[in-house]
Design an enzyme around this catalytic site. Structure first.
Site, short mmCIF file in Angstrom:
data_model
loop_
_atom_site.label_atom_id
_atom_site.label_comp_id
_atom_site.label_asym_id
_atom_site.label_seq_id
_atom_site.Cartn_x
_atom_site.Cartn_y
_atom_site.Cartn_z
N HIS A 209 -30.51 -45.95 69.43
CA HIS A 209 -29.07 -46.01 69.70
C HIS A 209 -28.41 -44.74 69.18
CE1 HIS A 209 -29.51 -50.68 69.50
NE2 HIS A 209 -29.86 -50.20 70.68
N ASP A 305 -30.43 -56.29 68.89
CA ASP A 305 -31.01 -55.73 70.11
C ASP A 305 -32.51 -55.56 69.94
OD1 ASP A 305 -31.18 -54.52 72.65
OD2 ASP A 305 -31.11 -52.53 71.74
#
Length: 368
Positions: A209, A305
């Site tokens: 990310h 996630d």
């Protein structure tokens, strides 16, 4: 908790005022002070005990990197959000800052003096809150030094057993290695990547990310410290053994297969599990396209996630690993995966690559 106490560090008085104004407009945040360089910030961190520091990179007297190094040296329990310009040099330094312990990064939209910083207001506020609200139990600002190249691959003693794989599903020979990682990733990967042998037999797909503008610098910084080829993934390119393909920061990374060859898919930009790119998307794409013929690894990061995707990958016959609490900067994503029983192994950072190499050499799928 009360209001989130923030110290703003930037050498531009305009930037300090503008960032302060946009943060103060949120009722949950209090700006407790300002500093124009790292030396002043170090003193004010001790005086004010802020919950979060927003930190510029390039400053006189003491820059952002030097401040992070001092905070690490002094084991200061402060959480840092980088706010960096998008020059090539600046983005490379920002990646180094993440490796030194900054928890996240927001880019200034138009350079060091961004009079349009309001364009990033919601992102700055969201990330300040996310960092501040992390559980102390799940945050390890200074994980143990784990640079041993041949650490024993032992599991964390109290880890739940992995969920059982359905009887008809057997372990399958891996065709790719997929890694999902977030907060603390640049630092963890700088330990992990030098451990890969030059002849590593699988392509490596990585979801980190990070804003798209920083992906190229991130790839270059990892390529400098390992023998594998490290690059930003391009839609439609064939995936080769011994290369690392990093997801673009604004699109998901998946795979397709044609004639026995595997290709990168990087088209979709819709949020999955709250992220673009998403580790869940990567794991699910591999599970569907390659029937679980993979090794999946979920590492340090906020949120969840990748946890459900790793579980589905595990159920499809992939070999799955989660990073342990002790060596995770933020024990969020791997904690959720472990709780789901998604991991065959729960390992310290320095043991992950040796475990994968040993698993590939043992070839357990041949006797399944």
């Amino acid at each position: 908790m009360g209001k989130i106490r923030v110290l703003i560090v930037d050498d531009s008085s305009l930037m300090r005022k503008m960032i302060g104004r946009l943060l103060s407009a949120d009722g949950e945040i209090e700006v407790v002070d300002y500093a124009q360089n790292g030396e002043i910030a170090l003193r004010k961190i001790k005086e004010k005990s802020p919950d979060v520091v927003t930190l510029d990179v390039e400053m006189p007297v003491m820059n952002g990197l030097d401040l992070l190094a001092r905070l690490k040296e002094e084991k200061a329990a402060v959480r840092v959000l980088m706010v960096s310009a998008l020059t090539k040099a600046g983005s490379r330094i920002a990646i180094e800052a993440l490796a030194l312990g900054a928890l996240d990064i927001v880019h200034k939209p138009s350079g060091s003096i961004s009079v349009d910083i309001e364009r990033s207001a919601s992102e700055i506020i969201e990330k300040v809150k996310a960092i501040a609200h992390l559980s102390d139990r799940d945050v390890n600002i200074d994980p143990p030094a784990v640079h041993e190249r041949k650490a024993p691959a032992k599991e964390t003693a109290a880890s739940p057993a992995p969920a059982p794989v359905p009887a008809h599903v057997k372990k399958k020979f891996p065709r790719v290695l997929a890694i999902g990682i977030s907060t603390g990733g640049p630092r963890a990967l700088r330990v992990m990547f030098p451990q890969f042998p030059k002849d590593f037999p699988l392509p490596v797909l990585l979801v980190q990310h990070i804003p798209d503008d920083f992906v190229q610098s991130f790839a270059e910084s990892l390529g400098d410290i390992c023998t594998l080829i490290v690059k930003k993934a391009e839609h439609g390119e064939e995936l080769k053994a011994g290369a690392v393909y990093i997801a673009p920061g604004d699109r998901h990374l998946g795979v397709s297969e044609h004639g026995g060859r595997i290709f990168a898919v990087a088209e979709d930009a819709k949020l999955v599990s709250g992220h673009v790119p998403s580790a869940d998307y990567l794991f699910d794409s591999i599970g569907k396209t390659l029937s679980g013929s993979a090794v999946g690894v979920l590492m340090t990061g906020m949120g969840s996630d990748g946890a459900k995707g790793l579980h589905r990958l595990h159920e499809s016959g992939a070999f799955t690993i989660a990073q342990d609490r002790e060596t995770s900067t933020v024990f969020g994503m791997p904690r959720v995966a472990i709780g789901l029983g998604a991991a065959d192994k729960v390992l310290p950072l320095s043991a992950i690559v040796p475990e994968i190499v040993g698993y590939l050499a043992a070839r357990p799928w041949e006797n399944a």
